[in-house]
Design a protein around this motif. Sequence first.
Motif, short mmCIF file in Angstrom:
data_model
loop_
_atom_site.label_atom_id
_atom_site.label_comp_id
_atom_site.label_asym_id
_atom_site.label_seq_id
_atom_site.Cartn_x
_atom_site.Cartn_y
_atom_site.Cartn_z
N ALA A 150 0.82 -1.21 0.00
CA ALA A 150 0.00 0.00 0.00
C ALA A 150 0.87 1.27 0.00
O ALA A 150 0.50 2.27 -0.62
N MET A 151 2.00 1.23 0.68
CA MET A 151 2.90 2.39 0.70
C MET A 151 3.40 2.72 -0.70
O MET A 151 3.57 3.89 -1.05
N GLY A 152 3.65 1.69 -1.51
CA GLY A 152 4.09 1.93 -2.87
C GLY A 152 2.99 2.50 -3.73
O GLY A 152 3.15 3.56 -4.36
N LYS A 153 1.84 1.84 -3.76
CA LYS A 153 0.74 2.30 -4.61
C LYS A 153 0.18 3.64 -4.14
O LYS A 153 -0.19 4.49 -4.94
N SER A 154 0.07 3.83 -2.82
CA SER A 154 -0.56 5.03 -2.27
C SER A 154 0.45 6.04 -1.75
O SER A 154 0.09 6.94 -0.98
N ALA A 155 1.71 5.90 -2.14
CA ALA A 155 2.73 6.95 -1.97
C ALA A 155 2.88 7.42 -0.52
O ALA A 155 2.69 8.60 -0.22
N GLN A 156 3.23 6.51 0.37
CA GLN A 156 3.51 6.87 1.76
C GLN A 156 5.02 6.81 2.00
O GLN A 156 5.75 6.13 1.29
N LEU A 157 5.45 7.51 3.04
CA LEU A 157 6.86 7.48 3.39
C LEU A 157 7.31 6.04 3.62
O LEU A 157 6.60 5.27 4.27
N PRO A 158 8.44 5.64 3.10
CA PRO A 158 9.39 6.42 2.28
C PRO A 158 9.22 6.20 0.77
O PRO A 158 10.07 6.62 0.01
N LEU A 159 8.15 5.54 0.35
CA LEU A 159 7.97 5.18 -1.06
C LEU A 159 7.10 6.19 -1.80
O LEU A 159 6.53 5.87 -2.83
N TYR A 160 7.02 7.42 -1.29
CA TYR A 160 6.19 8.43 -1.93
C TYR A 160 6.86 9.10 -3.12
O TYR A 160 6.21 9.81 -3.89
N VAL A 161 8.17 8.89 -3.31
CA VAL A 161 8.96 9.75 -4.18
C VAL A 161 8.54 9.68 -5.65
O VAL A 161 8.86 10.58 -6.42
N TRP A 162 7.82 8.64 -6.05
CA TRP A 162 7.42 8.55 -7.45
C TRP A 162 6.26 9.48 -7.79
O TRP A 162 6.13 9.91 -8.94
N LEU A 163 5.42 9.78 -6.79
CA LEU A 163 4.17 10.48 -7.10
C LEU A 163 4.38 11.92 -7.56
O LEU A 163 3.75 12.35 -8.54
N PRO A 164 5.24 12.72 -6.91
CA PRO A 164 5.46 14.07 -7.46
C PRO A 164 6.00 14.03 -8.88
O PRO A 164 5.67 14.90 -9.70
N ASP A 165 6.82 13.05 -9.21
CA ASP A 165 7.36 12.95 -10.57
C ASP A 165 6.30 12.54 -11.57
O ASP A 165 6.50 12.67 -12.78
N ALA A 166 5.17 12.01 -11.09
CA ALA A 166 4.09 11.63 -11.99
C ALA A 166 3.50 12.84 -12.70
O ALA A 166 2.74 12.70 -13.66
N MET A 167 3.88 14.05 -12.24
CA MET A 167 3.43 15.27 -12.92
C MET A 167 4.02 15.38 -14.32
O MET A 167 3.62 16.25 -15.10
N ALA A 168 4.98 14.53 -14.66
CA ALA A 168 5.55 14.56 -16.01
C ALA A 168 4.53 14.20 -17.07
O ALA A 168 4.69 14.56 -18.24
N GLY A 169 3.49 13.46 -16.70
CA GLY A 169 2.45 13.11 -17.64
C GLY A 169 1.49 14.26 -17.87
O GLY A 169 1.50 15.26 -17.14
N PRO A 170 0.65 14.16 -18.87
CA PRO A 170 -0.37 15.19 -19.11
C PRO A 170 -1.27 15.35 -17.89
O PRO A 170 -1.48 14.41 -17.11
N THR A 171 -1.85 16.54 -17.72
CA THR A 171 -2.67 16.83 -16.55
C THR A 171 -3.84 15.87 -16.36
O THR A 171 -4.12 15.47 -15.23
N PRO A 172 -4.56 15.46 -17.41
CA PRO A 172 -5.62 14.46 -17.18
C PRO A 172 -5.09 13.18 -16.55
O PRO A 172 -5.79 12.53 -15.77
N VAL A 173 -3.87 12.81 -16.88
CA VAL A 173 -3.25 11.63 -16.27
C VAL A 173 -3.06 11.86 -14.77
O VAL A 173 -3.35 10.99 -13.94
N SER A 174 -2.57 13.05 -14.42
CA SER A 174 -2.38 13.38 -13.01
C SER A 174 -3.70 13.27 -12.26
O SER A 174 -3.76 12.73 -11.16
N ALA A 175 -4.77 13.80 -12.87
CA ALA A 175 -6.08 13.74 -12.21
C ALA A 175 -6.54 12.30 -12.05
O ALA A 175 -7.07 11.91 -11.01
N LEU A 176 -6.34 11.48 -13.08
CA LEU A 176 -6.80 10.10 -13.04
C LEU A 176 -6.02 9.31 -11.99
O LEU A 176 -6.59 8.53 -11.22
N ILE A 177 -4.70 9.49 -11.94
CA ILE A 177 -3.88 8.77 -10.97
C ILE A 177 -4.16 9.24 -9.56
O ILE A 177 -4.35 8.45 -8.63
#
Length: 833
Positions: free
Chosen positions: A315-342
């Motif tokens: 759950a920490m990986g999928k739902s971005a909790q410490l310390p595995l949260y680091v991928w989620l801010p980088d997910a902004m690299a995708g288009p904005t609708p992707v960010s909203a969906l994720i």
Amino acid sequence: MEHAASELVPVAVTRVSYLWLIPLFPMVGAIINSVLGFRLQRLFGERPEMKGGRGKQLVHAIAVTMMALAFATACYAFVQLRALPAEGRFLQQTLWNMFSAGRLTVDLAFALDPLSMMMVLIITGIGTLIHVFSIGYMAEEPAYWRFFAYLNLFVFAMLLLVMGDNFAVMFFGWEGVGLASYLLIAFWYTDPEKAKAGMKAFVVNRFGDFGFIIGLMLLFWGLGGAWEARPGLVRNLNYLPNAELHTAAGGPNAATADALAPRVDGIKVGPTMNFRELRDQVVIEATGVKEHLASSTVWGISLLTLIGMLLFVGAMGKSAQLPLYVWLPDAMAGPTPVSALIHAATMVTAGVYMVARLNFLFVMSPSAMGWVALIGALTALFAASIGFFQYDIKKVLAYSTVSQLGFMFIGVGTGAYWAGVYHLMTHAFFKATLFLGSGSVILGCHHEQDMRKMGGLKKYMPITRWTYLIATIAIAGFPIANGFYSKDEILWKAFTSHHLALFGHPVPWLGPFIYVVGLVAATGTSFYMYRSYYMTFTGEYRGHGGHHHDAAEDLHAVTTGKKATDGLKAKLAGHGAASHAAHPAPAHPAPAAAHGAHDEGHGGHGDAHGHHGGTPHESPWQITLVLSVLAAGSVLTLFLGIPVLWQHTFFHADTAPALEHWLEPVLLAQVPFGHGTTAMEWLFQGLGVAAATIGFVAARAVYKDNRNEAALKAMIERWKGVWTVVYNKYYLDELYELVVLGPSRRLAGALSWFDGGILDAAVNGVGYLTKAFAALDGAIDRYLVDGTVNLVADGIMGSGRALRLVQTGRISTYLYGALGGALVVVLINFLLP
């Protein structure tokens, strides 16, 4: 820890035949656009009068229609489910048996109960709106077909995750959303930084998935691997809690294997991957499974604690909790609708859903619950603090998502499962509004993301402004929108929870501590969200100077190591009190080079692409309509969580909130919360509103109309050390580089050297020796063995040629020979004694 006080019985199942259609529709849309989308765009784009528009219309018509059909089918299922008695709200459909092993049977089956029904409505409903939003937002994207194919694929995977009737189907969806997120985050893959962001999300989630798998293995083992056979019995089909479950062979098919499985009062017990079977044998105490699991240990550690913590790692990986949260801010690299969906409707809620789904397991381990709640609280505060000083509007929302997920885990960790799930729902509405609102702002500002280059947009984008403000009110925690009700319930339950433990020891003060941390995080949430609103929509428009690429200011850690550290030092020099004018060159490739390819690269459209100056403008109707619907949902869903205190005070009723009542048959685990007085409940609700008000007032005083810019710069200069640390996300990416990535690369280099220098040398040496022995063996064979054989053969052939001369064909010669032979014989006889 107990389960529901009422007598628990096996789940009553209603068989239906249409559940498979809900995930099928998005899958069909993904397949059609993957196979035919490019051809549709190219075919209709070749007609000059169409300018490619007709092909794109067909592409998005396929994708949106499939989503609408899935949502319509889900609504039909909701109507049928709601008509059933509360204790029998369980729709199930088995398509076929995937495999059987012994007595274990695993089917491709779907199920809907109140929890999964809520999730399906969120995924298909908000997912459909995001698809509609994408029509306007991605209109200029050449790879339009690929984008909508990936969106449909993402929704299909998430529906598998929440509708799966067993861990196997759930895990297919669990991994499917990981794949789809990689494809969407790295959608503009010709930009190396965006490709790295997609890979980062994929790899970090693999770490979490490893823990998830180990947790499932331990659970499976715990259900049957540690049982002891009764004396004198080898095959024990009459199950008792200490019976041996693995000695009897399974049947030749799924039906026979299922029939052979041991049962207690009709309840199938032992190893299973089915959620309903697992729930029945754990919560019904007559089976003895609960007692067995509670007493089992592994290396002296409670088995349930290990299972809970390992599942939570997933759950920490999928739902971005410490310390595995680091991928989620980088997910902004995708288009904005992707960010909203994720962030709003799919992937990041998977971990919360999984913990809520297995509430009957987590409730048996106070230590696992304590860690879930504590990590959620620390994540909420940590991410909220980072949001204070971000300037990219999407990254503010990204860290907001990490923080809000922390609140959800506080809820499910303290045992307030319905409150955590309710916050999942409220967050889906207001965060989708915020992300899509930020997309509307980016589009209206000609793909600008830096809030310092915005301002005054309420004059140009009134619909976007009002919807963004409503969502900000919701997330901040004011009672006129939904966020207050879910967040307040979570914090109240945290304060009154005295059952949590850490390392196997009760920690009565942990609940109040989590409450304080959560209240501070809630105050920070209100501050950074109103900061984003005021910087974006008030004052005068500050973007006339042209495009300012986000990478020039925000040192987002899609790069690591020396590059990140050097870049960090260079950026800090440009953030003094005097000026923000000096910025290094953008780290991303020029838009024409990076995004110019028609099909294999990016389009001219995107979140940070294109350098178009000009006056801001309101977004197309597809965007503003979606924003209006989601903003309305951010208000209307508050009626699902009206607290009992309010109902008792204003309506003289003591009924539970509507959503709590709806989820009660699924979230049946109960924990001993403390009971406060009515005055205390009003006080704590007032503290929640006060926290939101403090954040609002502080943000308004500092950022409204940009009127205190000089004071703000002076304050930053005064506290530059603290500001620098927080702005750069506590250097956690650099810490990962130092502790994980750097050593991993050095280990990989050492292993590569060992492989090339040692192993390859050894293998090559053996190869050379083998070749030498082979050459020697060849020489012996060729010159000695073959030479001897050839010599014998040559001698025989020579003798044969000599003897052949005797055969002349003349009778006189033969007579002479016979005469000579006779003389020799006579001579020998004469000479011998």
